[in-house]
Design a protein around this motif. Structure first.
Motif, short mmCIF file in Angstrom:
data_model
loop_
_atom_site.label_atom_id
_atom_site.label_comp_id
_atom_site.label_asym_id
_atom_site.label_seq_id
_atom_site.Cartn_x
_atom_site.Cartn_y
_atom_site.Cartn_z
N MET A 1 0.86 -1.35 0.03
CA MET A 1 0.07 -0.02 -0.11
C MET A 1 0.66 1.30 0.09
N LYS A 2 2.16 1.37 -0.20
CA LYS A 2 2.82 2.40 -0.07
C LYS A 2 3.38 2.60 -1.61
N ASN A 3 3.02 1.87 -2.36
CA ASN A 3 3.34 2.08 -4.01
C ASN A 3 2.31 3.21 -4.39
N ALA A 4 2.87 4.22 -5.01
CA ALA A 4 1.89 5.22 -5.47
C ALA A 4 1.09 4.68 -6.71
N HIS A 5 1.62 3.82 -7.56
CA HIS A 5 0.80 3.11 -8.83
C HIS A 5 -0.30 2.33 -8.09
N VAL A 6 -0.39 1.39 -7.32
CA VAL A 6 -1.35 0.86 -6.60
C VAL A 6 -2.41 1.73 -6.09
N ALA B 1 -7.76 3.78 -6.37
CA ALA B 1 -8.71 5.20 -6.43
C ALA B 1 -9.55 5.11 -7.84
N ARG B 2 -8.85 4.87 -8.93
CA ARG B 2 -9.40 4.87 -10.12
C ARG B 2 -10.70 3.61 -10.18
N ALA B 3 -10.38 2.78 -9.66
CA ALA B 3 -11.34 1.58 -9.69
C ALA B 3 -12.65 1.84 -8.48
N GLY B 4 -12.74 3.03 -7.80
CA GLY B 4 -13.69 3.25 -7.29
C GLY B 4 -13.40 3.11 -5.59
N PHE B 5 -12.35 2.79 -5.21
CA PHE B 5 -11.92 2.51 -3.77
C PHE B 5 -11.73 3.98 -3.36
N SER B 6 -11.76 4.34 -2.12
CA SER B 6 -11.59 5.66 -1.52
C SER B 6 -10.58 5.48 -0.44
N GLY B 7 -10.06 6.72 0.08
CA GLY B 7 -8.90 6.75 1.10
C GLY B 7 -7.61 6.55 0.80
N PHE B 8 -7.34 6.52 -0.59
CA PHE B 8 -5.88 6.18 -0.82
C PHE B 8 -5.03 7.31 -1.42
N LEU B 9 -5.63 8.20 -1.94
CA LEU B 9 -4.88 9.41 -2.59
C LEU B 9 -5.30 10.59 -1.64
N PRO B 10 -4.37 11.43 -1.64
CA PRO B 10 -4.38 12.71 -0.72
C PRO B 10 -5.49 13.79 -1.33
N ALA B 11 -5.80 14.60 -0.64
CA ALA B 11 -6.72 15.73 -1.12
C ALA B 11 -6.24 16.48 -2.16
N PRO B 12 -6.99 16.96 -3.24
CA PRO B 12 -6.44 17.98 -3.98
C PRO B 12 -5.67 19.07 -3.62
N HIS C 1 -1.42 12.39 -8.22
CA HIS C 1 -2.63 12.86 -8.51
C HIS C 1 -2.66 12.41 -10.05
N GLY C 2 -3.85 12.63 -10.77
CA GLY C 2 -3.74 12.25 -12.16
C GLY C 2 -4.30 13.33 -13.20
N GLN C 3 -4.86 14.34 -12.75
CA GLN C 3 -5.45 15.36 -13.52
C GLN C 3 -5.09 16.95 -12.75
N ILE D 1 -10.09 36.42 -20.93
CA ILE D 1 -10.46 35.30 -20.17
C ILE D 1 -9.93 35.35 -18.67
N TRP D 2 -10.58 34.78 -17.90
CA TRP D 2 -10.16 34.80 -16.44
C TRP D 2 -9.72 33.35 -15.97
N PHE D 3 -8.79 33.17 -15.32
CA PHE D 3 -8.30 31.94 -14.54
C PHE D 3 -8.67 32.08 -12.93
N ASP D 4 -9.31 30.76 -12.42
CA ASP D 4 -9.29 30.60 -10.93
C ASP D 4 -9.22 29.20 -10.72
N GLU D 5 -8.64 29.08 -9.33
CA GLU D 5 -8.56 27.58 -8.89
C GLU D 5 -7.77 26.51 -9.59
N LEU D 6 -6.43 26.87 -9.88
CA LEU D 6 -5.74 25.80 -10.55
C LEU D 6 -5.35 24.63 -9.32
N LYS D 7 -5.58 23.61 -9.70
CA LYS D 7 -5.35 22.43 -8.71
C LYS D 7 -4.91 21.09 -9.51
N VAL D 8 -4.25 20.33 -8.68
CA VAL D 8 -3.76 18.85 -9.05
C VAL D 8 -4.93 18.00 -8.19
N GLU D 9 -5.71 17.18 -9.06
CA GLU D 9 -6.58 16.27 -8.27
C GLU D 9 -6.14 14.72 -8.49
#
Length: 178
Positions: A1-6, A11-22, A97-99, A170-178
């Motif tokens: 569970m320490k491997n970032a790829h796992v 998280a992508r499979a729908g399990f929660s609690g494995f990734l940090p907040a945005p 994160h992935g996006q 244009i205007w930019f706001d709230e630039l985040k990695v999630e």
């Protein structure tokens, strides 16, 4: 569970609690566009001939400030503005994160490229902000890129890429990695 790829896969499979907040890279609340050690430092490929940034109190998505971007491509179809993260900025590790998400007010096409610490660059995607009188939430997925996402050096934004006669605001706001 320490491997970032796992963790990302679970998280992508729908399990929660494995990734940090945005992680908020820039919320534009300080009105300072040159802080690469704590948020990002904005710069331009062509000086200030294409993009002119200013602090704005309206419109905003969250908080009390956004970044207004007036642009005139002036025959420079691939001019870009960059958001640099210094080597000491702890936010430059995108590997958990992935996006990347960004809110854009107004209409434009926006190409995002990421540049890593080795200065390798890759296109992420070109997305369209399509609301002339409102905000569009753009989400750029970068997890499949072959970059060192643990050390991102710059985000490169191309407004209306390939169009040398484009101009607008244009205007930019709230630039985040999630």
């Amino acid at each position: 569970m320490k491997n970032a790829h796992v963790k990302r896969s679970l998280a992508r499979a729908g399990f929660s609690g494995f990734l940090p907040a945005p992680v908020t890279l820039e919320d534009f609340e300080d009105g300072n566009f040159a802080t690469p050690d704590t948020t990002v430092g904005w710069w331009d490929s062509d000086g200030t001939t294409v993009y002119r940034r200013s602090d704005a109190t309206a419109p905003v998505v969250a908080g009390q400030h956004s970044m207004r971007v007036d642009y005139s491509k002036n025959g420079l179809p691939y001019a870009f503005m960059g958001a640099r993260l210094s080597p000491t900025n702890p936010k430059r590790d995108f590997s958990w994160h992935g996006q990347l998400a960004l809110d854009v007010y107004g209409t434009c096409e926006l190409l995002l490229k990421l540049r890593d610490a080795t200065l390798a660059e890759q296109d992420v995607a070109t997305l369209k902000a399509a609301n002339p009188a409102g905000w569009t939430h753009l989400v750029f997925a970068y997890s499949a890129l072959g970059l060192q996402t643990s050390a991102i050096e710059s985000l490169l934004f191309f407004v209306d890429p390939g169009n040398g006669s484009s101009s607008g605001t244009i205007w930019f706001d709230e630039l985040k990695v999630e």
